[in-house]
Design a protein around this motif. Structure first.
Motif, short mmCIF file in Angstrom:
data_model
loop_
_atom_site.label_atom_id
_atom_site.label_comp_id
_atom_site.label_asym_id
_atom_site.label_seq_id
_atom_site.Cartn_x
_atom_site.Cartn_y
_atom_site.Cartn_z
N LEU A 612 0.58 -1.20 0.05
CA LEU A 612 -0.36 0.20 -0.17
C LEU A 612 0.63 1.45 0.35
CD1 LEU A 612 -2.46 -0.84 2.47
CD2 LEU A 612 -2.78 -0.70 -0.62
N LEU A 613 0.44 2.36 -0.98
CA LEU A 613 1.95 3.22 -0.88
C LEU A 613 0.49 4.74 -0.52
CD1 LEU A 613 3.99 4.36 -2.28
CD2 LEU A 613 2.93 4.91 -4.59
N THR A 614 1.12 5.04 -0.04
CA THR A 614 0.46 6.37 0.66
C THR A 614 0.60 7.92 0.42
OG1 THR A 614 -0.15 5.01 3.18
CG2 THR A 614 -0.39 7.20 3.18
N ALA A 615 0.27 8.64 -0.54
CA ALA A 615 1.52 9.93 -0.53
C ALA A 615 0.28 10.75 -0.07
CB ALA A 615 1.14 10.28 -1.95
N ILE A 616 1.66 11.84 1.16
CA ILE A 616 0.80 13.01 1.60
C ILE A 616 1.69 14.56 1.03
CG2 ILE A 616 0.93 14.30 3.63
CD1 ILE A 616 1.43 11.92 5.28
N PHE A 663 10.29 11.04 -0.71
CA PHE A 663 9.93 12.05 -0.46
C PHE A 663 10.46 12.82 -1.97
CE2 PHE A 663 13.58 14.28 0.33
CZ PHE A 663 13.95 15.87 -0.74
N GLU A 664 9.49 13.57 -2.68
CA GLU A 664 10.11 14.12 -3.99
C GLU A 664 8.84 14.97 -4.74
OE1 GLU A 664 6.40 11.43 -6.80
OE2 GLU A 664 7.81 10.54 -6.09
N ALA A 665 9.61 16.00 -5.35
CA ALA A 665 8.70 17.35 -5.42
C ALA A 665 7.78 16.90 -6.55
CB ALA A 665 9.86 17.82 -6.71
N ALA A 666 6.54 17.79 -6.34
CA ALA A 666 4.98 17.79 -7.02
C ALA A 666 5.54 18.32 -8.04
CB ALA A 666 4.44 18.05 -6.39
N ASP A 668 3.35 20.67 -9.87
CA ASP A 668 3.44 21.07 -10.39
C ASP A 668 3.68 22.47 -8.56
OD1 ASP A 668 0.98 20.35 -9.27
OD2 ASP A 668 -0.83 21.16 -9.61
N GLY A 669 4.44 22.20 -8.62
CA GLY A 669 5.03 22.99 -7.17
C GLY A 669 4.45 21.78 -5.90
N GLY A 670 5.00 22.35 -4.50
CA GLY A 670 5.47 21.39 -3.51
C GLY A 670 5.84 20.25 -3.08
N THR A 671 5.06 19.23 -2.85
CA THR A 671 6.13 18.32 -1.96
C THR A 671 5.29 17.01 -1.90
OG1 THR A 671 7.79 19.39 -1.15
CG2 THR A 671 8.10 17.55 -0.92
N ARG A 672 5.98 15.55 -2.68
CA ARG A 672 4.96 14.76 -1.86
C ARG A 672 5.98 13.94 -1.04
NH1 ARG A 672 1.80 11.21 -6.05
NH2 ARG A 672 4.44 10.63 -6.24
N PHE A 673 5.50 13.01 0.11
CA PHE A 673 5.64 12.35 1.36
C PHE A 673 5.02 11.69 0.55
CE2 PHE A 673 7.36 16.22 2.63
CZ PHE A 673 8.97 15.35 3.51
#
Length: 688
Positions: A612-616, A663-666, A668-673
């Motif tokens: 299961l992959l959870t993204a915030i 984590f990785e860069a989103a 269109d801006g921001g960050t995804r953990f």
């Protein structure tokens, strides 16, 4: 008075004196090789001188032979010229004579009769391509090689030779011009066209071509004609002893002779072919050098073998002493066993580790005196696994006892023992006392648990005002419903259904407040990790509920995407909540400078490759490259009041659950953990 004793010779001089008898055979052999090489060099130089002298003699002979043939051909052309100088000329008789000259003299390609103006009156053999000279020869000197020779013959009254020119696409030749006079007046000229290729082909003997390559060159070095082995019809290389079949001529062995007439810089170049050396002599020389080299090699090998053996013995003694000192200084225990499992060697470190002497352990088989009595079955199984070659590469942990009864934890690495012949003779074990290390690991684990508990308390401290606000709503509603019900009851005029509905709403608000309190209690209370199948969707819903009020206060819209029917994950519900809450709080704080319309926190979970992959995902300013490298490091923080342990604890919790956090860069801006957790097996899902 007695003379003082002489000082002893230096050490270097004594070593040289001892090495002199061993070096004498080598020096003698080296002198033999040098003298033999000098003799062969002198012999080879004499042969080269003789070959050079033979080349000059043969080249002069060929040059004289060509001149003799050229003179003979010129005499015949001279008689033809005399016949044309008569008053009356029988053209048919002249043509027959010219044809006879051309046919019987291969070097003469054609005979031409030119009038006083240089026009061609007759040619034998006839050729349509043969054109007469220009009528204005005097006005165009150098217009053609034949014209120049014609003018010289006319002005001098003697025969003249023209500059070499191409008489056909595959041949080069020259003109011999004989002036014609009648009654003292110039009446024309007789021209004989000579071919270099025909001259070399018919007048150079085959034996000369087998030894040398003969070329006719002009003033600039261009080849006008040549004769070599390949140009000798019917001749074989075996006709000349010593000729090297197919070998190219040696340009360093050549001789040049001017070829005059025709002159004009024409020369004969004779180049010798390389000759085979005397086979018997070569074999003898090779045998002598081979035997000498073998003797030198044998002496040198014997000397090196003796010296190497002495060095090996000395090195062996030094190596044994070095290894003995190294083994005695080791703190790692070394234990060797043969293929039957009997101990063949122990080092002092292992003796100190178990409190037994080497004599008490060598030649002992199982059970070993340092095995635990209550753990004999496990030790026996590990013993047989090692003998079967299935020892774990990561090492084997066991507990041993010392001679005084104390116990310690040991980590054992087993490796096969291979002798000098490549045979497997036993097993070598490296034994490490890891008692202190395990004690330190246990202490670190306890400290980590305390740090996680502290982190949860800090998190709840930060959420205290938010939780107070969230609890205030259901409590206010309960008070309002309670006051309304009391007023209705005291008035004596009330509707039972209306009061029951108000009491139902009051109970719902009470349950809501209890749910909030239970969430906080479950999150804050300290307990041992309880790994069990849990629903990640419910974990995310609880976390969104806990952070909802805080997010609303800061103007952040939280979006949850947790579809139903996802499989369970094995984990501790509270620890997973701590990870999600920490990541959500970081995402909310990262959007402090983002316009309110774009403050959106997305929380989602999907199934991916058995996990299961959870993204915030937040819409903040992102993470700078210089910060990204140390983001998960302990005590690294960008907050003025942060501890720098939140993300480090999150990663430790996820990895403890056999997952991965990154984590990785989103786009269109921001960050995804993101973090992934393995799903439960079928048995665990059924248990859930």
């Amino acid at each position: 008075m007695p003379s003082p004793p002489l000082p002893p010779p230096p050490a270097s001089a004594s070593r040289a004196l001892r090495a002199l008898p061993h070096a004498m055979p080598l020096v003698a052999m080296a002198l033999v090789v040098v003298l033999l090489g000098a003799f062969l060099w002198l012999l080879h130089r004499n042969e080269r001188d003789e070959e050079a002298l033979g080349l000059i003699k043969d080249a002069l002979w060929v040059e004289q032979n060509l001149h003799f043939q050229l003179t003979s051909d010129e005499d015949k052309l001279e008689r033809l010229a005399e016949a044309l100088s008569r008053e009356t000329v029988d053209l048919r008789q002249f043509a027959a004579m010219a044809r006879l000259v051309v046919n019987t003299n291969p070097a003469i390609e054609r005979v031409l009769w030119l009038d006083a103006q240089g026009r061609s009156r007759m040619a034998e053999p006839p050729a349509e391509s043969e054109a007469g000279l220009d009528e204005a020869l005097d006005d165009k000197p150098g217009a053609s090689p034949r014209g120049d020779a014609f003018r010289i013959a006319r002005s001098s009254g003697l025969r003249a030779y023209g500059v070499p020119y191409r008489i056909d696409p595959g041949d080069t030749g020259f003109d011999a011009v004989f002036p014609l006079y009648r009654d003292g007046a110039f009446a024309g000229a007789l021209v004989g066209v000579f071919s270099f290729e025909a001259m070399l082909t018919h007048h150079v003997p085959w034996w000369f071509a087998q030894r040398y390559q003969l070329e006719v060159t002009d003033l600039r070095g261009g080849v006008l004609g040549a004769k070599s082995r390949m140009a000798v019809p019917g001749a074989t290389t075996g006709a000349v002893p010593g000729a090297a079949a197919g070998a190219a001529p040696d340009p360093l062995r050549s001789h040049i002779i001017p070829f005059d007439p025709p002159g004009h810089g024409v020369a004969l170049v004779a180049t010798a072919y390389p000759t085979e050396s005397n086979a018997t002599r070569t074999v003898l020389v090779v045998a002598i050098f081979g035997l000498t080299g073998s003797a030198l090699w044998s002496l040198w090998s014997l000397r090196r073998h003796i010296a190497g053996r002495l060095r090996a013995e000395e090195a062996l003694r030094a190596e044994h002493a070095f290894r003995k000192a190294m083994e005695d200084s080791l703190t790692v225990g070394m234990r060797a066993r043969d293929l039957d499992g009997r101990i063949t060697y122990v080092n002092p470190a292992f003796c100190r580790m178990v409190g037994l002497s080497a004599e008490e352990m060598v030649d002992r088989g199982p059970p070993m005196p340092y095995w635990l009595p209550e753990d004999l079955d496990r030790a026996e199984a590990a013993f047989h696994e090692v003998l079967a070659g299935r020892a774990p590469e990561t090492g084997l942990e066991m507990r041993f006892r010392r001679s005084d009864g104390s116990r310690f934890d040991a980590l054992i690495y087993e490796a096969p023992l291979i002798d000098a012949k490549g045979r497997h003779t036993g097993w070598m074990g490296s034994v490490l006392d890891i008692t202190e290390r395990k004690r330190a690991e246990e202490l670190a684990r306890q400290q980590q648990e305390r740090l996680q508990q502290t982190s949860r308390l800090i998190t709840m401290g930060e959420m205290a005002s938010t939780l107070a606000h969230e609890l205030n709503q259901p409590l206010s509603a309960i008070a309002s419903y309670c006051t309304g019900c009391l007023n209705r009851l005291r008035s004596g005029q009330f509707d039972t259904q209306e009061v029951a509905a108000a009491l139902d709403k009051l109970a719902a608000q009470a349950r809501r407040a209890g749910l909030i309190v239970r969430r906080v209690h479950d999150f804050v209370r300290k307990s041992e990790p309880n790994v069990a199948p849990c629903s990640l969707s419910r974990v995310l819903e609880d976390c969104v509920g806990l952070m909802g009020a805080d997010a609303a206060r800061l103007g952040v819209r939280v979006e949850l995407d947790a579809p139903a029917g996802l499989p369970m994950v094995p984990g501790d519900r509270i620890l997973l909540q701590q990870v999600v809450l920490n990541l959500m709080r970081n995402g909310i704080e990262a959007m402090a400078k983002t316009p309110r319309a774009r403050r959106r926190l997305s929380v989602s979970v999907v199934r991916s490759d058995g996990a299961l992959l959870t993204a915030i995902r937040d819409h903040g300013s992102g993470i700078a490259p210089e910060i990204a490298e140390g983001l998960f490091s302990p005590f690294f923080t960008t907050k003025s009041e942060g501890m720098g342990m939140g993300l480090n604890i999150c990663r430790s919790i996820v990895e403890h659950h056999h997952g991965r956090l990154w984590f990785e860069a989103a786009p269109d801006g921001g960050t995804r953990f993101l973090f992934s957790l393995p799903v439960c097996s079928d048995s665990l899902e059924t248990a859930e």
